[in-house]
Design a protein around this motif. Structure first.
Motif, PDB file in Angstrom:
ATOM      1  N   TRP A   1       0.846  -1.111  -0.109  1.00 55.67           N
ATOM      2  CA  TRP A   1       0.098  -0.170  -0.054  1.00 55.67           C
ATOM      3  C   TRP A   1       1.011   1.137   0.004  1.00 55.67           C
ATOM      4  N   ASN A   2       0.740   2.171  -0.639  1.00 44.43           N
ATOM      5  CA  ASN A   2       1.219   3.590  -0.797  1.00 44.43           C
ATOM      6  C   ASN A   2       0.109   4.518   0.066  1.00 44.43           C
ATOM      7  N   LYS A   3      -1.072   4.239  -0.229  1.00 46.03           N
ATOM      8  CA  LYS A   3      -2.123   5.159   0.549  1.00 46.03           C
ATOM      9  C   LYS A   3      -3.500   4.288   0.557  1.00 46.03           C
ATOM     10  N   ALA A   4      -3.595   3.676   2.016  1.00 42.16           N
ATOM     11  CA  ALA A   4      -4.895   2.837   2.262  1.00 42.16           C
ATOM     12  C   ALA A   4      -5.863   3.490   3.066  1.00 42.16           C
ATOM     13  N   ASP A   5      -5.405   4.691   3.691  1.00 36.65           N
ATOM     14  CA  ASP A   5      -6.113   5.492   4.807  1.00 36.65           C
ATOM     15  C   ASP A   5      -6.922   6.560   4.570  1.00 36.65           C
ATOM     16  N   ASP A   6      -7.081   6.995   3.329  1.00 35.70           N
ATOM     17  CA  ASP A   6      -7.461   8.351   2.868  1.00 35.70           C
ATOM     18  C   ASP A   6      -9.112   8.134   2.433  1.00 35.70           C
TER      19      ASP A   6
ATOM     20  N   ARG B   1       2.532  -2.350  -7.352  1.00 37.17           N
ATOM     21  CA  ARG B   1       2.751  -3.993  -7.631  1.00 37.17           C
ATOM     22  C   ARG B   1       4.216  -4.282  -7.960  1.00 37.17           C
ATOM     23  N   PHE B   2       4.889  -5.230  -7.542  1.00 40.13           N
ATOM     24  CA  PHE B   2       6.338  -5.651  -7.878  1.00 40.13           C
ATOM     25  C   PHE B   2       6.272  -6.677  -8.650  1.00 40.13           C
ATOM     26  N   GLY B   3       7.102  -6.802  -9.842  1.00 41.77           N
ATOM     27  CA  GLY B   3       7.177  -8.109 -10.648  1.00 41.77           C
ATOM     28  C   GLY B   3       8.570  -8.605 -10.282  1.00 41.77           C
ATOM     29  N   THR B   4       8.439 -10.155 -10.356  1.00 39.94           N
ATOM     30  CA  THR B   4       9.532 -10.896 -10.146  1.00 39.94           C
ATOM     31  C   THR B   4      11.078 -10.512 -10.812  1.00 39.94           C
ATOM     32  N   ASP B   5      10.885  -9.448 -11.939  1.00 45.20           N
ATOM     33  CA  ASP B   5      12.146  -9.006 -12.472  1.00 45.20           C
ATOM     34  C   ASP B   5      12.688  -7.695 -11.922  1.00 45.20           C
ATOM     35  N   GLY B   6      11.915  -7.341 -10.721  1.00 49.57           N
ATOM     36  CA  GLY B   6      12.277  -5.974 -10.268  1.00 49.57           C
ATOM     37  C   GLY B   6      11.657  -4.824 -10.563  1.00 49.57           C
ATOM     38  N   SER B   7      10.521  -4.990 -11.696  1.00 50.32           N
ATOM     39  CA  SER B   7       9.881  -3.663 -12.091  1.00 50.32           C
ATOM     40  C   SER B   7       8.863  -3.308 -10.961  1.00 50.32           C
ATOM     41  N   GLN B   8       8.314  -2.311 -11.094  1.00 49.29           N
ATOM     42  CA  GLN B   8       7.289  -1.570  -9.999  1.00 49.29           C
ATOM     43  C   GLN B   8       6.531  -1.109 -10.914  1.00 49.29           C
ATOM     44  N   MET B   9       5.036  -1.104 -10.482  1.00 51.88           N
ATOM     45  CA  MET B   9       4.000  -0.257 -11.182  1.00 51.88           C
ATOM     46  C   MET B   9       3.318   0.356 -10.267  1.00 51.88           C
ATOM     47  N   LEU B  10       3.115   1.769  -9.868  1.00 55.96           N
ATOM     48  CA  LEU B  10       2.264   2.422  -9.046  1.00 55.96           C
ATOM     49  C   LEU B  10       0.886   2.791  -9.733  1.00 55.96           C
TER      50      LEU B  10
ATOM     51  N   LEU C   1       2.565  11.209  -2.372  1.00 61.06           N
ATOM     52  CA  LEU C   1       2.707   9.833  -2.310  1.00 61.06           C
ATOM     53  C   LEU C   1       3.839   9.368  -2.080  1.00 61.06           C
ATOM     54  N   GLY C   2       4.037   8.648  -0.880  1.00 62.28           N
ATOM     55  CA  GLY C   2       5.382   7.696  -0.707  1.00 62.28           C
ATOM     56  C   GLY C   2       5.455   6.929  -1.627  1.00 62.28           C
ATOM     57  N   VAL C   3       6.736   6.600  -2.320  1.00 66.25           N
ATOM     58  CA  VAL C   3       6.943   5.548  -3.347  1.00 66.25           C
ATOM     59  C   VAL C   3       8.111   4.860  -2.732  1.00 66.25           C
ATOM     60  N   PRO C   4       8.420   3.392  -3.206  1.00 68.75           N
ATOM     61  CA  PRO C   4       9.629   2.721  -2.582  1.00 68.75           C
ATOM     62  C   PRO C   4      10.928   3.003  -3.370  1.00 68.75           C
ATOM     63  N   ALA C   5      10.681   3.688  -4.618  1.00 67.24           N
ATOM     64  CA  ALA C   5      12.190   4.035  -5.376  1.00 67.24           C
ATOM     65  C   ALA C   5      12.257   5.208  -5.790  1.00 67.24           C
TER      66      ALA C   5
END
Length: 731
Positions: free
Chosen positions: A632-637, A647-656, A671-675
């Protein structure tokens, strides 16, 4: 006193009465060739014949009419000779036929043993109607071997167009205690219509459609049809690829179809072009057919099956159905089929009380009837019944190259008290409500399919919290590949039906699904069941005016395609069908070209982009069933109706994935993001091409190094009202 010279050729009166009434267990013991004390006799019954001759190698013998349309010829030799019968009926030219009662059983001892044990995995090869060819000394004999299971019957016969539906012409022999009856009938070939005339212990004749029939007459006719397949498959590469695939880490977006009402009036052959082109154009990975097994009532949509081994004749022949599957495979699209092993209808000519008593159904009404549906429930604990169903699952995958079975109404099978009041169900041997025999059947079916056809899918429509539906059988699970996520469906549709000003009070209906999203391997379904029986369509569930309905539906689809789990959408929802679906007419294709066509056509355009984005972005499908694939990046608003997750892929990809489910645009939402680095806009449901507001959003965003909401980096994003955006991490 005169003595009939043919008296020693007569059949004993007690046996003759039974043969006359078609309740003899061994007609082969009297018809055909038999040794006498000296010489031998050949007997045949030919209804209405005026003359019958026995043709041997180079000679002919006129047969004596013994009465009851039985003819006999006495031979001096005790040696078994090949022969033919030349039969003359009044007003017709003589016909030469081989004798059905000359041939040995077509069932072997191993076949009988495996059937009785419930372990014959190619049941269709030895039961039902199978064409066969024999080479004899007098030439080639072609015909059909008929076999039926009717252990409570006192007699059985094959009746059809070839014998005037007269049960005394082709009685079958009993194969001992197995309950099987068998006869080979020369001259009967493909296209012949037949049934089994079953004589019950109560003395009634019941003409039954073949439970193993490969084809059936067009309803409302109910006869079974002898068929052979001459189809040459072209999908060997597809099958090889399927066997080595990993469905869990592959994209799976399914278009659910009722073949008869997708476009009204099309058959299997038409669909092999039009439907295949349509599904391929929209980028779906799979198609799912609502049941195609033969069914008497079209309004059941195929969920009350009368012919488990026969593709419905409504839309063509079995080989034309094969060609439809092959056409999908040629375009890289898998084919899933609805399968209904939970129950069957009570039609008198089909499975119900097949041999006069409960046979396929459980004999105890507390287990053998499903009152809500007016149907019988299979006796899952009986070897032959379990074999019938397991072999049927294999049949569709082996004979029609089906890639997966969606198993209907699994919950009704698992629970003895399903939709039953107190006193209407019987506990299991441990006093519980679990149907242990049904559990064993489902485990056996899933394990067998996995062993013989790796890569093929089984999908449970199971609406309860039964543990381990998709856990392997060796670990105590049911062994399904996937399970429909009914909780997600109900909560999501309930939320999206709310006016945006009320959604803040229902925010948890969207977030709750992630509490259990990885407990099973889920499919997210919006199926035909959600757009019938007064529920309305997805379009009518969306609040607001036409623009807001279209925006709401686009956002719902984007949310669904981003959420962990495989996807299934029923036909018509991709164009925002306004009315409920009905099998009685085709989809309203005119709305795409009508005055609101820009909205409805745009929804379909978005669906195409969603599929293309989903299948190409490994982050959206390679970790559907692992918690590591989601955060979750934002679940409580809830106040702003904002949701965001990565979402994270097994190849290291990311989709916000970002969703604004309110009527107010957020101009600079943090929004906070992991990368860190750049995030590229991959999809925007608000674009003008989708008939959204057309807000121009930046094609890329730069993440700051300032942390936010527990993430090391942050983005400022514009989120238009009632819209969804995907951002792909570019690094």
């Amino acid at each position: 006193m005169s003595v009939d010279p043919a008296s020693h050729l007569q059949i004993p009166e007690a046996d003759l009465v039974r043969l006359r009434n078609c309740n003899h267990h061994d007609p082969h013991g009297f018809y055909g060739w038999h040794q006498l004390a000296q010489g031998s006799v050949v007997r045949t019954r030919q209804i209405g014949a005026e003359k019958v001759e026995l043709l041997l190698d180079g000679t002919s013998v006129e047969m004596v009419n013994l009465g009851d349309d039985i003819f006999a010829a006495e031979l001096e030799t005790r040696e078994t000779l090949d022969y033919r019968l030349r039969i003359t009926w009044p007003g017709l030219a003589p016909q030469i036929k081989a004798d059905p009662y000359f041939f040995l059983p077509t069932l072997g001892e191993l076949d009988i043993y495996l059937i009785s044990e419930g372990r014959h995995e190619r049941l269709w090869d030895v039961m039902g109607a199978n064409t066969k060819t024999y080479e004899t000394s007098l030439g080639t004999v072609k015909g059909t071997a008929f076999t039926v299971w009717a252990p409570n019957a006192i007699g059985a016969a094959v009746v059809g167009t070839f014998n005037g539906w007269n049960a005394s012409q082709h009685p079958m022999r009993s194969m001992g205690g197995s309950g099987l009856w068998e006869v080979f009938i020369p001259g009967v070939g493909t296209g012949e219509v037949y049934k089994f005339a079953v004589q019950t212990k109560a003395g009634h004749r019941r003409d039954k459609a073949d439970p193993m029939a490969r084809a059936a007459e067009l309803p409302p006719a109910t006869g079974s049809i002898v068929v052979d397949s001459s189809y040459e498959w072209q999908d060997s590469q597809w099958l090889e690829q399927r066997a080595s695939s990993d469905p869990a880490n592959s994209p799976m977006s399914v278009y659910e179809v009722h073949l008869g009402s997708w476009r009204w009036g099309l058959n299997y052959e038409d669909l092999a072009t039009e439907l295949v082109d349509y599904v391929a154009d929209l980028g779906y990975t799979h198609v799912e057919f609502m049941p195609v097994s033969e069914h008497p009532f079209g309004g059941s949509w195929g969920y009350q099956v009368s012919g488990y081994y026969a593709p419905t004749s409504r839309w063509g022949t079995p080989d034309q159905f094969r060609a439809l599957v092959d056409a999908f495979h040629a375009r890289g699209i898998g084919v899933i089929m609805d399968w209904v092993p939970a129950h069957f209808p009570k039609d008198d000519w089909a499975l119900a009380r097949f041999d006069g008593e409960a046979l396929y159904e459980h004999p105890d009404w507390r287990r053998g009837e499903q009152k809500d549906w007016g149907t019988y429930v299979f006796d899952f604990g009986r070897n032959e019944v379990r074999n019938f169903l397991v072999a049927n699952a294999l049949y569709w995958i082996e004979e029609f190259h089906i890639d997966g079975l969606r198993v209907d109404a699994v919950a009704s099978m698992l629970y003895l008290d399903y939709s039953r009041e107190a006193g209407e169900w019987e506990p299991n041997i441990y006093g519980g409500r679990e149907n242990l025999e049904a559990v064993q059947f489902l485990q056996e079916m899933n394990a067998t399919l996995l062993r013989l056809h790796p890569g093929a899918l089984t999908i449970a429509e199971e609406s309860t919290s039964w543990p381990g539906v998709t856990a392997p059988t060796w670990d105590g699970g049911l062994g399904f590949s996937l399970k429909w996520n009914m909780g997600w469906m109900n909560d999501t549709l309930e939320y999206f039906s709310k006016d945006p000003i009320h959604r803040a009070f229902h925010h948890n209906e969207l977030t709750f699904s992630l509490v259990y999203a990885f407990s099973e391997r889920f499919v997210l379904p919006i199926s035909h069941d959600e757009v019938v029986h007064g529920k309305g369509s997805l379009w009518t569930r969306m609040p607001g005016d036409t623009w807001n309905k279209a925006a709401g539906l686009r956002t719902l689809l984007a949310y669904m395609w981003a959420h962990p789990g495989k996807k299934l959408l029923f036909m018509g929802q991709e164009i925002g069908q306004p009315e409920e679906w009905s099998e009685a007419h085709g989809l309203p294709w005119d709305i795409v070209d009508g005055w609101q066509g820009e909205y409805h056509g745009a929804i379909r355009d978005l669906l195409r982009d969603l599929n293309n984005t989903y299948t190409s972005a490994t982050a959206l499908h390679t970790q559907d069933f692992q918690g590591e694939g989601f955060t979750w990046n934002k679940a409580d608003d809830a106040a702003n109706n904002i949701l965001a997750f990565t979402r994270f892929g097994t190849d290291g990809s990311q989709m916000l994935c970002v969703f604004n489910l309110s009527g107010t645009t957020q101009q600079a939402y943090k929004l906070g993001v992991p990368a860190g680095g750049q995030w590229k806009l991959a999809l925007n449901t608000d674009e003008g091409q989708f008939f959204g507001a057309g807000n121009e959003l930046p094609s890329t965003l730069q993440a700051s190094d300032t942390g936010w909401d527990g993430f090391p980096h942050a983005l400022e994003v514009e989120i238009p009202a009632m819209s969804a955006q995907y951002y792909s991490w570019e690094g």
